[in-house]
Structures are given as structure tokens and as C-alpha cells.
Write a protein that holds these residues in place. Sequence first.
Motif, PDB file in Angstrom:
ATOM      1  N   ALA A   1      28.006  33.316  19.420  1.00  0.00           N
ATOM      2  CA  ALA A   1      29.430  33.052  19.563  1.00  0.00           C
ATOM      3  C   ALA A   1      30.107  32.911  18.206  1.00  0.00           C
ATOM      4  O   ALA A   1      31.257  33.334  18.032  1.00  0.00           O
ATOM      5  N   HIS A   2      29.410  32.323  17.241  1.00  0.00           N
ATOM      6  CA  HIS A   2      29.981  32.148  15.907  1.00  0.00           C
ATOM      7  C   HIS A   2      30.317  33.500  15.289  1.00  0.00           C
ATOM      8  O   HIS A   2      31.416  33.691  14.746  1.00  0.00           O
ATOM      9  N   VAL A   3      29.392  34.452  15.385  1.00  0.00           N
ATOM     10  CA  VAL A   3      29.643  35.788  14.843  1.00  0.00           C
ATOM     11  C   VAL A   3      30.782  36.461  15.595  1.00  0.00           C
ATOM     12  O   VAL A   3      31.657  37.105  14.994  1.00  0.00           O
TER      13      VAL A   3
ATOM     14  N   ASN B   1      27.214  33.110  10.041  1.00  0.00           N
ATOM     15  CA  ASN B   1      26.714  32.616  11.324  1.00  0.00           C
ATOM     16  C   ASN B   1      26.151  31.220  11.148  1.00  0.00           C
ATOM     17  O   ASN B   1      25.583  30.891  10.101  1.00  0.00           O
ATOM     18  N   LEU B   2      26.324  30.395  12.172  1.00  0.00           N
ATOM     19  CA  LEU B   2      25.817  29.028  12.163  1.00  0.00           C
ATOM     20  C   LEU B   2      25.463  28.649  13.587  1.00  0.00           C
ATOM     21  O   LEU B   2      26.292  28.773  14.492  1.00  0.00           O
ATOM     22  N   CYS B   3      24.227  28.213  13.800  1.00  0.00           N
ATOM     23  CA  CYS B   3      23.765  27.813  15.132  1.00  0.00           C
ATOM     24  C   CYS B   3      23.089  26.449  15.054  1.00  0.00           C
ATOM     25  O   CYS B   3      22.243  26.219  14.173  1.00  0.00           O
ATOM     26  N   TYR B   4      23.451  25.574  15.965  1.00  0.00           N
ATOM     27  CA  TYR B   4      22.797  24.273  16.115  1.00  0.00           C
ATOM     28  C   TYR B   4      22.055  24.270  17.438  1.00  0.00           C
ATOM     29  O   TYR B   4      22.576  24.724  18.451  1.00  0.00           O
ATOM     30  N   MET B   5      20.843  23.713  17.447  1.00  0.00           N
ATOM     31  CA  MET B   5      20.045  23.670  18.656  1.00  0.00           C
ATOM     32  C   MET B   5      19.521  22.254  18.885  1.00  0.00           C
ATOM     33  O   MET B   5      18.769  21.723  18.069  1.00  0.00           O
ATOM     34  N   MET B   6      19.931  21.656  19.989  1.00  0.00           N
ATOM     35  CA  MET B   6      19.438  20.323  20.322  1.00  0.00           C
ATOM     36  C   MET B   6      18.017  20.423  20.848  1.00  0.00           C
ATOM     37  O   MET B   6      17.720  21.273  21.694  1.00  0.00           O
ATOM     38  N   VAL B   7      17.150  19.565  20.357  1.00  0.00           N
ATOM     39  CA  VAL B   7      15.750  19.598  20.786  1.00  0.00           C
ATOM     40  C   VAL B   7      15.302  18.284  21.418  1.00  0.00           C
ATOM     41  O   VAL B   7      14.217  18.221  22.011  1.00  0.00           O
ATOM     42  N   ASN B   8      16.117  17.246  21.298  1.00  0.00           N
ATOM     43  CA  ASN B   8      15.746  15.951  21.872  1.00  0.00           C
ATOM     44  C   ASN B   8      16.989  15.276  22.419  1.00  0.00           C
ATOM     45  O   ASN B   8      18.069  15.364  21.818  1.00  0.00           O
TER      46      ASN B   8
ATOM     47  N   ASP C   1      28.572  40.442  20.518  1.00  0.00           N
ATOM     48  CA  ASP C   1      27.190  40.753  20.879  1.00  0.00           C
ATOM     49  C   ASP C   1      26.923  42.240  21.069  1.00  0.00           C
ATOM     50  O   ASP C   1      25.794  42.699  20.919  1.00  0.00           O
ATOM     51  N   ALA C   2      27.940  43.012  21.431  1.00  0.00           N
ATOM     52  CA  ALA C   2      27.733  44.430  21.743  1.00  0.00           C
ATOM     53  C   ALA C   2      27.513  45.294  20.513  1.00  0.00           C
ATOM     54  O   ALA C   2      27.076  46.442  20.623  1.00  0.00           O
ATOM     55  N   VAL C   3      27.801  44.759  19.328  1.00  0.00           N
ATOM     56  CA  VAL C   3      27.689  45.540  18.088  1.00  0.00           C
ATOM     57  C   VAL C   3      26.237  45.953  17.840  1.00  0.00           C
ATOM     58  O   VAL C   3      25.315  45.153  17.971  1.00  0.00           O
ATOM     59  N   GLY C   4      26.061  47.205  17.465  1.00  0.00           N
ATOM     60  CA  GLY C   4      24.725  47.736  17.221  1.00  0.00           C
ATOM     61  C   GLY C   4      24.267  47.565  15.787  1.00  0.00           C
ATOM     62  O   GLY C   4      24.671  46.646  15.075  1.00  0.00           O
ATOM     63  N   PHE C   5      23.422  48.466  15.350  1.00  0.00           N
ATOM     64  CA  PHE C   5      22.764  48.436  14.039  1.00  0.00           C
ATOM     65  C   PHE C   5      23.802  48.396  12.917  1.00  0.00           C
ATOM     66  O   PHE C   5      24.737  49.191  12.887  1.00  0.00           O
ATOM     67  N   VAL C   6      23.628  47.451  11.974  1.00  0.00           N
ATOM     68  CA  VAL C   6      24.558  47.348  10.850  1.00  0.00           C
ATOM     69  C   VAL C   6      23.885  47.360   9.483  1.00  0.00           C
ATOM     70  O   VAL C   6      24.563  47.540   8.474  1.00  0.00           O
ATOM     71  N   SER C   7      22.539  47.160   9.429  1.00  0.00           N
ATOM     72  CA  SER C   7      21.886  47.083   8.123  1.00  0.00           C
ATOM     73  C   SER C   7      20.404  47.412   8.222  1.00  0.00           C
ATOM     74  O   SER C   7      19.729  46.941   9.141  1.00  0.00           O
ATOM     75  N   PRO C   8      19.873  48.187   7.267  1.00  0.00           N
ATOM     76  CA  PRO C   8      18.439  48.447   7.264  1.00  0.00           C
ATOM     77  C   PRO C   8      17.621  47.215   6.903  1.00  0.00           C
ATOM     78  O   PRO C   8      16.415  47.183   7.153  1.00  0.00           O
ATOM     79  N   GLN C   9      18.260  46.188   6.331  1.00  0.00           N
ATOM     80  CA  GLN C   9      17.514  44.978   5.963  1.00  0.00           C
ATOM     81  C   GLN C   9      17.209  44.106   7.173  1.00  0.00           C
ATOM     82  O   GLN C   9      16.097  43.642   7.366  1.00  0.00           O
ATOM     83  N   PHE C  10      18.220  43.860   8.029  1.00  0.00           N
ATOM     84  CA  PHE C  10      18.044  42.933   9.150  1.00  0.00           C
ATOM     85  C   PHE C  10      18.440  43.544  10.493  1.00  0.00           C
ATOM     86  O   PHE C  10      18.325  42.909  11.530  1.00  0.00           O
ATOM     87  N   ALA C  11      18.897  44.779  10.494  1.00  0.00           N
ATOM     88  CA  ALA C  11      19.231  45.574  11.689  1.00  0.00           C
ATOM     89  C   ALA C  11      20.513  45.116  12.379  1.00  0.00           C
ATOM     90  O   ALA C  11      21.522  45.813  12.341  1.00  0.00           O
ATOM     91  N   PHE C  12      20.486  43.946  13.036  1.00  0.00           N
ATOM     92  CA  PHE C  12      21.619  43.505  13.850  1.00  0.00           C
ATOM     93  C   PHE C  12      22.141  42.154  13.370  1.00  0.00           C
ATOM     94  O   PHE C  12      21.363  41.297  12.951  1.00  0.00           O
TER      95      PHE C  12
END
Length: 451
Positions: free
Chosen positions: A362-364, A392-399, A346-357
Motif C-alpha cells: 500500500a505504501h508503494v 516503501n515502509l512496512c510494519y509487521m506486528m508479531v506479538n 501492485d499491478a506494476v510489472g518488472f522495473v529493474s534487473p537488480q530487484f525485478a519488482f
Amino acid sequence: MSLDRRTFLTAAAGATGAVLAGCATPAATTGKPALPFFIGSPSQMLLPKGRAPRVVVCGGGWGGLTTAKYLRQLAPSAEVILLERNPVFFSCPISNKWLVDMVDTSFITHDYLRVSERHGYRFIQSEVLEVDRAAQRVVTSLGSLDYDYLVLAPGIRYNYEAWFGNDRTVADATRARFPAAYVSNAEHFALKKALHGFKGGDWVMTLPPPPQRCPPSPYERACMVAWYFKHNNIKGKVTILDHKDGVRPIGPGFRAAFNELYKDYITYVPNAHVQEIDPFKKTIKTDAGDMKFDHAVLMAPHQAGDLAWKAGAIGLNSQGKPTGWAEVDPLMLHLKDDPRVYVIGDAVGFVSPQFAFYPKSAHVANKHGHIVAGYIAERVAGRTPKTALPDNLCYMMVNGDPREAISVQFDYKVNDKGVIEQTQIDINQRSADLVKENFRWAGLKFDDMFS
């Protein structure tokens, strides 16, 4: 020549006294009892430096644990030391499900010491006080360590200064009464206790401005809290105060959940930039309006963790002000001004002009751990590392009934100009299959770090 038992014990007692006299400061000199060795102090050398290249990993989260384990495998000649202030690993991923009792505590906690013994690196529970990069030394609460390579995995800190300036009293009251629970510590248990004791009323969540830790997870938490209210017939309402102008990532999936599942439980407010918070009066002023609350999850803006600041790793913007994030080589992940110091997660800063960070997930962090372990192993072997990128891969429970989730995936590549490009794939249709995938993902990642 042989020694009888009495002669041996007398000699041993004399030797022991000599050793103790040599390593402890006499009480008569200081006027205080000498400290036992294992209590330690910052002024002593914690471990002597041997001939083997030493890698010190600061931070035992998803990135630091992965780095330590795989460095021992990829560079068996290296000495690997993991420093972490917490005695037990607690996973922020899956914790939103834990808040509403969908998983138990044993699933998201692990013991550091047993894992370190299993994989052959040394775990030391201590607080990092200072990083002297010129001397290649880390100063901890137990003593100092010299290093050949340093890996910083500090996670995030809450930038309460953005809200309260230097008023520690108000900041501490906010943290104690309305914790964000976005850093692995007792805040998660305080939040769970508050949720399970909530009798009804207005529950407010402030979302930090980007970049932030795991951008979709606050929306998941809002859904889980709303589901808990609905499932237990609690007359509560969740108000999401978002700095952004709309829900993202996975915007359509979350908006559908808000409208279709929790229409009577969730109110989403965009452009709600926080102007003022009073934890004593339970009031919030924002650009989108003011409100009172009965309970709140107050997430201040995020920055790289304290350790990145102590190590002088924070970058500066064009105005010469701190960016809040570590300034790394985007491809190699070491500091731009110090190739022996790597920063991951999480502490990593700017890496790309396209998407910034990179997404601060946790996956990253886990992928960064693999990558940096490989980089350092190659350098220890006298070879030049080849560039590697995370995904990167994130799952989010909504129900919660039926259990349904949505997900987002990020893939990366380097284009012909040497710029990292990002491709994002949202799955907005909630399904039970994604819940199964989520728990399978968690199990595989835990195995990767601990087994």
C-alpha cells in the motif's frame, strides 16, 4: 407577462413529459419498462466529454484514491473521475490487527462519496467492463466514459487457474470456504468469522510464490492468528506452507517470533510448492508433503488485477507467454505501448534487473499515486515531467501482549546507467516503539488520502 400557478404547473407537466419521452425508450417499443436514468447501461454514454482534459482513474485503493485527490490539487483545470466497484474503502494494511480485534472496523473503512466531494473529483461506483485504448474509452456497468489520460490501479487477482485450470466449481468453493482475504471485499469478514469461531485443530496457510502482494504480511497474519490461539487458550496449530526456501523479508525477525513466541503454535514449512488442493476433503498436496486441515487461508498465486488484463496491459515473456503483470516504462509508469495509460501499485510489472519488482504494498501504491498525479499534471500543463521514484515502509506486528512489531524499509535511486537500484533495511528486533510508529504511519496515510 406573468404566469398564474395553474398555467405554470400545466406547462411544467408538459415539459417534463417531453423530456422523459425524449430520453427513455417507450415500453411499447421494447415490451419492457424503460430503465431509470441512474440505473444506467453499458451502451449509454455515462458523462459527456467537455473541453477540460479528462483523467479517469480505475480503482479506489491506496493508489487510485491518492491519484484522484492530488490530480485535483495539481491540475485544477482537469476533470478527474474515480471508478470503483466497492461502495466503501476497506484497508488491507492494518487488517491483520483488525482480525484479532486490536482495531475496530471504523479505523480501516472510509466513505468514497464524501471524500470525493471534499476534494472535488467525481466518484462513480461501477464495474469496469472494458477498456478500449484505441478509442480512449472506458466501458462500465453504468455507461461509457471517454478519457484523455487513464490511470489503472487494479490491485491483484488470485490466479486460481494455476491450481484448478478452468474448473470454476472448485475455485469458487475454495474462495467461499477458505478465502485468502488479500483483496478488499467480504473475504476479510468471512476470515474473521472463521477465526473467532475456530475451536481448535490444524490451521493451514499457503503462501503464494513471489511476486505477491505485501510479502511480509502473511507471516504477520500467521503471528496474529497464533497469538489469538495462545491468548484465548485455543488448541490450534498454524502451519505455514511457503513456496520460498526461507522466510523473507525480515527473516530473522519473523523466525525469532516463530521460535520464541509461538514454538507450540507455528510450524514453518519452506519449499512447499502446491501440487493439489481439495477444498471439499480439506487436503493439500505439496512438494514438502501432504496434510489435512480443519481450516485454511488458501492464497493462490497473485497476478495483476482483472482490469489490467481487460486493458491489454499485461506483458509477455521471452516465450511469448503472459507475465501476469503490467508492462510499464519503469521510470514513467505508463504502458510502454501507450503513454496515455498509467499503471500504479501492485499491478506494476518488472522495473529493474537488480530487484525485478517494487514491493506490492500500500505504501508503494500511495507513492505511485503522488508520482503519477504529478506526471499527468505536468503533461496537462504542456511540460515534460521529471522522473520521481517511490519508497516503501512496512510494519509487521508479531506479538499482541506486549504489542511488538518489526519493520522493513526500501529506498530507490537511479544509477548512472539509468537502472533503478534498491536498498533494503530490515529491523528484526521487535519493539513496542515500532507498533506506535505503525499506527502513526497508518494515520498519516489515511489523512493523506481522505482528509
